[in-house]
Design a protein around this motif. Structure first.
Motif, PDB file in Angstrom:
ATOM      1  N   ALA A 155      -6.463   7.900   3.208  1.00 11.34           N
ATOM      2  CA  ALA A 155      -6.409   6.723   4.097  1.00 11.34           C
ATOM      3  C   ALA A 155      -6.008   7.122   5.508  1.00 11.34           C
ATOM      4  O   ALA A 155      -6.589   6.634   6.486  1.00 11.34           O
ATOM      5  N   SER A 156      -5.030   7.998   5.602  1.00 11.16           N
ATOM      6  CA  SER A 156      -4.568   8.440   6.917  1.00 11.16           C
ATOM      7  C   SER A 156      -5.681   9.170   7.668  1.00 11.16           C
ATOM      8  O   SER A 156      -5.911   8.910   8.859  1.00 11.16           O
ATOM      9  N   ARG A 157      -6.371  10.060   6.975  1.00  9.93           N
ATOM     10  CA  ARG A 157      -7.485  10.771   7.618  1.00  9.93           C
ATOM     11  C   ARG A 157      -8.569   9.796   8.060  1.00  9.93           C
ATOM     12  O   ARG A 157      -9.104   9.904   9.169  1.00  9.93           O
ATOM     13  N   ALA A 158      -8.893   8.834   7.210  1.00 13.53           N
ATOM     14  CA  ALA A 158      -9.923   7.842   7.547  1.00 13.53           C
ATOM     15  C   ALA A 158      -9.493   7.000   8.741  1.00 13.53           C
ATOM     16  O   ALA A 158     -10.303   6.710   9.629  1.00 13.53           O
ATOM     17  N   HIS A 159      -8.235   6.615   8.775  1.00 14.83           N
ATOM     18  CA  HIS A 159      -7.728   5.822   9.902  1.00 14.83           C
ATOM     19  C   HIS A 159      -7.893   6.591  11.207  1.00 14.83           C
ATOM     20  O   HIS A 159      -8.346   6.044  12.207  1.00 14.83           O
ATOM     21  N   HIS A 160      -7.536   7.855  11.200  1.00 13.86           N
ATOM     22  CA  HIS A 160      -7.578   8.659  12.421  1.00 13.86           C
ATOM     23  C   HIS A 160      -8.998   8.938  12.913  1.00 13.86           C
ATOM     24  O   HIS A 160      -9.200   9.182  14.099  1.00 13.86           O
ATOM     25  N   ARG A 161      -9.954   8.848  12.005  1.00 14.57           N
ATOM     26  CA  ARG A 161     -11.341   9.008  12.462  1.00 14.57           C
ATOM     27  C   ARG A 161     -12.039   7.655  12.633  1.00 14.57           C
ATOM     28  O   ARG A 161     -13.222   7.590  12.937  1.00 14.57           O
ATOM     29  N   GLY A 162     -11.283   6.560  12.433  1.00 16.48           N
ATOM     30  CA  GLY A 162     -11.807   5.214  12.679  1.00 16.48           C
ATOM     31  C   GLY A 162     -12.670   4.647  11.573  1.00 16.48           C
ATOM     32  O   GLY A 162     -13.423   3.701  11.799  1.00 16.48           O
ATOM     33  N   ASP A 163     -12.547   5.158  10.361  1.00 17.01           N
ATOM     34  CA  ASP A 163     -13.341   4.688   9.225  1.00 17.01           C
ATOM     35  C   ASP A 163     -12.539   3.663   8.428  1.00 17.01           C
ATOM     36  O   ASP A 163     -11.835   3.981   7.474  1.00 17.01           O
ATOM     37  N   ARG A 164     -12.654   2.414   8.825  1.00 17.05           N
ATOM     38  CA  ARG A 164     -11.854   1.345   8.207  1.00 17.05           C
ATOM     39  C   ARG A 164     -12.247   1.083   6.756  1.00 17.05           C
ATOM     40  O   ARG A 164     -11.411   0.690   5.952  1.00 17.05           O
ATOM     41  N   ILE A 165     -13.497   1.303   6.404  1.00 17.22           N
ATOM     42  CA  ILE A 165     -13.934   1.039   5.028  1.00 17.22           C
ATOM     43  C   ILE A 165     -13.253   2.010   4.069  1.00 17.22           C
ATOM     44  O   ILE A 165     -12.670   1.599   3.063  1.00 17.22           O
ATOM     45  N   VAL A 166     -13.321   3.289   4.371  1.00 20.72           N
ATOM     46  CA  VAL A 166     -12.685   4.292   3.513  1.00 20.72           C
ATOM     47  C   VAL A 166     -11.169   4.124   3.538  1.00 20.72           C
ATOM     48  O   VAL A 166     -10.508   4.224   2.500  1.00 20.72           O
ATOM     49  N   MET A 167     -10.610   3.829   4.716  1.00 24.70           N
ATOM     50  CA  MET A 167      -9.164   3.630   4.827  1.00 24.70           C
ATOM     51  C   MET A 167      -8.710   2.487   3.909  1.00 24.70           C
ATOM     52  O   MET A 167      -7.762   2.634   3.132  1.00 24.70           O
ATOM     53  N   SER A 168      -9.406   1.370   3.986  1.00 27.50           N
ATOM     54  CA  SER A 168      -9.051   0.211   3.170  1.00 27.50           C
ATOM     55  C   SER A 168      -9.169   0.522   1.681  1.00 27.50           C
ATOM     56  O   SER A 168      -8.290   0.165   0.885  1.00 27.50           O
ATOM     57  N   ASP A 169     -10.254   1.183   1.306  1.00 26.31           N
ATOM     58  CA  ASP A 169     -10.455   1.546  -0.096  1.00 26.31           C
ATOM     59  C   ASP A 169      -9.342   2.474  -0.590  1.00 26.31           C
ATOM     60  O   ASP A 169      -8.783   2.264  -1.664  1.00 26.31           O
ATOM     61  N   ALA A 170      -9.014   3.480   0.215  1.00 24.88           N
ATOM     62  CA  ALA A 170      -7.971   4.438  -0.185  1.00 24.88           C
ATOM     63  C   ALA A 170      -6.606   3.760  -0.288  1.00 24.88           C
ATOM     64  O   ALA A 170      -5.837   4.031  -1.219  1.00 24.88           O
ATOM     65  N   LEU A 171      -6.290   2.874   0.657  1.00 20.75           N
ATOM     66  CA  LEU A 171      -5.009   2.165   0.600  1.00 20.75           C
ATOM     67  C   LEU A 171      -4.944   1.240  -0.615  1.00 20.75           C
ATOM     68  O   LEU A 171      -3.891   1.123  -1.254  1.00 20.75           O
ATOM     69  N   THR A 172      -6.058   0.600  -0.933  1.00 21.19           N
ATOM     70  CA  THR A 172      -6.091  -0.265  -2.119  1.00 21.19           C
ATOM     71  C   THR A 172      -5.860   0.553  -3.381  1.00 21.19           C
ATOM     72  O   THR A 172      -5.082   0.160  -4.261  1.00 21.19           O
ATOM     73  N   ARG A 173      -6.506   1.706  -3.468  1.00 21.08           N
ATOM     74  CA  ARG A 173      -6.314   2.577  -4.635  1.00 21.08           C
ATOM     75  C   ARG A 173      -4.870   3.074  -4.715  1.00 21.08           C
ATOM     76  O   ARG A 173      -4.289   3.134  -5.799  1.00 21.08           O
ATOM     77  N   ALA A 174      -4.313   3.450  -3.572  1.00 24.12           N
ATOM     78  CA  ALA A 174      -2.919   3.908  -3.556  1.00 24.12           C
ATOM     79  C   ALA A 174      -1.984   2.791  -4.008  1.00 24.12           C
ATOM     80  O   ALA A 174      -1.090   3.015  -4.837  1.00 24.12           O
ATOM     81  N   ALA A 175      -2.194   1.597  -3.475  1.00 25.87           N
ATOM     82  CA  ALA A 175      -1.334   0.460  -3.838  1.00 25.87           C
ATOM     83  C   ALA A 175      -1.457   0.144  -5.324  1.00 25.87           C
ATOM     84  O   ALA A 175      -0.438  -0.130  -5.988  1.00 25.87           O
ATOM     85  N   ASN A 176      -2.663   0.192  -5.857  1.00 27.51           N
ATOM     86  CA  ASN A 176      -2.847  -0.061  -7.288  1.00 27.51           C
ATOM     87  C   ASN A 176      -2.153   1.001  -8.137  1.00 27.51           C
ATOM     88  O   ASN A 176      -1.551   0.686  -9.167  1.00 27.51           O
ATOM     89  N   GLY A 177      -2.223   2.252  -7.698  1.00 29.00           N
ATOM     90  CA  GLY A 177      -1.532   3.321  -8.416  1.00 29.00           C
ATOM     91  C   GLY A 177      -0.025   3.148  -8.382  1.00 29.00           C
ATOM     92  O   GLY A 177       0.666   3.348  -9.384  1.00 29.00           O
ATOM     93  N   ILE A 178       0.479   2.751  -7.224  1.00 29.66           N
ATOM     94  CA  ILE A 178       1.928   2.525  -7.083  1.00 29.66           C
ATOM     95  C   ILE A 178       2.358   1.349  -7.949  1.00 29.66           C
ATOM     96  O   ILE A 178       3.416   1.397  -8.592  1.00 29.66           O
ATOM     97  N   ALA A 179       1.528   0.312  -7.998  1.00 28.45           N
ATOM     98  CA  ALA A 179       1.835  -0.831  -8.869  1.00 28.45           C
ATOM     99  C   ALA A 179       1.891  -0.379 -10.322  1.00 28.45           C
ATOM    100  O   ALA A 179       2.781  -0.800 -11.084  1.00 28.45           O
ATOM    101  N   GLY A 180       0.966   0.493 -10.706  1.00 30.77           N
ATOM    102  CA  GLY A 180       0.976   1.034 -12.061  1.00 30.77           C
ATOM    103  C   GLY A 180       2.237   1.816 -12.365  1.00 30.77           C
ATOM    104  O   GLY A 180       2.775   1.752 -13.468  1.00 30.77           O
ATOM    105  N   LEU A 181       2.720   2.542 -11.365  1.00 32.43           N
ATOM    106  CA  LEU A 181       3.977   3.269 -11.541  1.00 32.43           C
ATOM    107  C   LEU A 181       5.123   2.304 -11.827  1.00 32.43           C
ATOM    108  O   LEU A 181       5.947   2.553 -12.707  1.00 32.43           O
ATOM    109  N   GLY A 182       5.165   1.215 -11.088  1.00 31.50           N
ATOM    110  CA  GLY A 182       6.230   0.222 -11.292  1.00 31.50           C
ATOM    111  C   GLY A 182       6.170  -0.401 -12.671  1.00 31.50           C
ATOM    112  O   GLY A 182       7.195  -0.612 -13.318  1.00 31.50           O
ATOM    113  N   LEU A 183       4.952  -0.679 -13.127  1.00 28.37           N
ATOM    114  CA  LEU A 183       4.787  -1.275 -14.456  1.00 28.37           C
ATOM    115  C   LEU A 183       5.104  -0.293 -15.573  1.00 28.37           C
ATOM    116  O   LEU A 183       5.485  -0.699 -16.668  1.00 28.37           O
TER     117      LEU A 183
END
Length: 121
Positions: free
Chosen positions: A44-72
């Protein structure tokens, strides 16, 4: 045009994670989820720095879902259950907020927290 949902690299990532998950125990799964979340935050960070909002959003969503799984996945008998669930919940919220307003400092802090936990394994 290839989107994150049908990009070949995405398929390889999914297969790799699925292969590692199969046969992993609780600690192994925790490690896999932590590594996956960290990889997605980096992507997500790499995508943000190159201005790719689609990949950034997808990567952040995947990261957030993984973190949610950790909590559960925190065991009821884990003495660190409440602090871990709080940390994972806060990290998930911060990552999801970064989908609309990316903040390097927030993502960096979440990365450090997850790396610190991963180092314990």
């Amino acid at each position: 045009m290839l989107t994150p949902k049908n990009h070949p690299a995405d398929a390889y990532r999914r297969v790799e994670v699925d292969a590692r998950v199969e046969g992993a125990d609780g600690i192994g799964l925790t490690r896999i989820y932590l590594e996956h979340a960290l990889d997605e935050l980096d992507r997500a960070s790499r995508a943000h720095h190159r201005g790719d909002r689609i990949v950034m959003s997808d990567a952040l969503t995947r990261a957030a879902n993984g973190i949610a799984g950790l909590g559960l996945g925190v065991s009821d008998d884990n003495p660190m259950r409440e602090p871990l669930q709080h940390l994972y919940g806060s990290a998930e919220t911060a990552v999801r907020a970064s989908i609309t307003q990316f903040r390097d400092d927030v993502i960096t802090r979440v990365r450090y927290d997850l790396r610190d936990i991963l180092a314990l394994f």
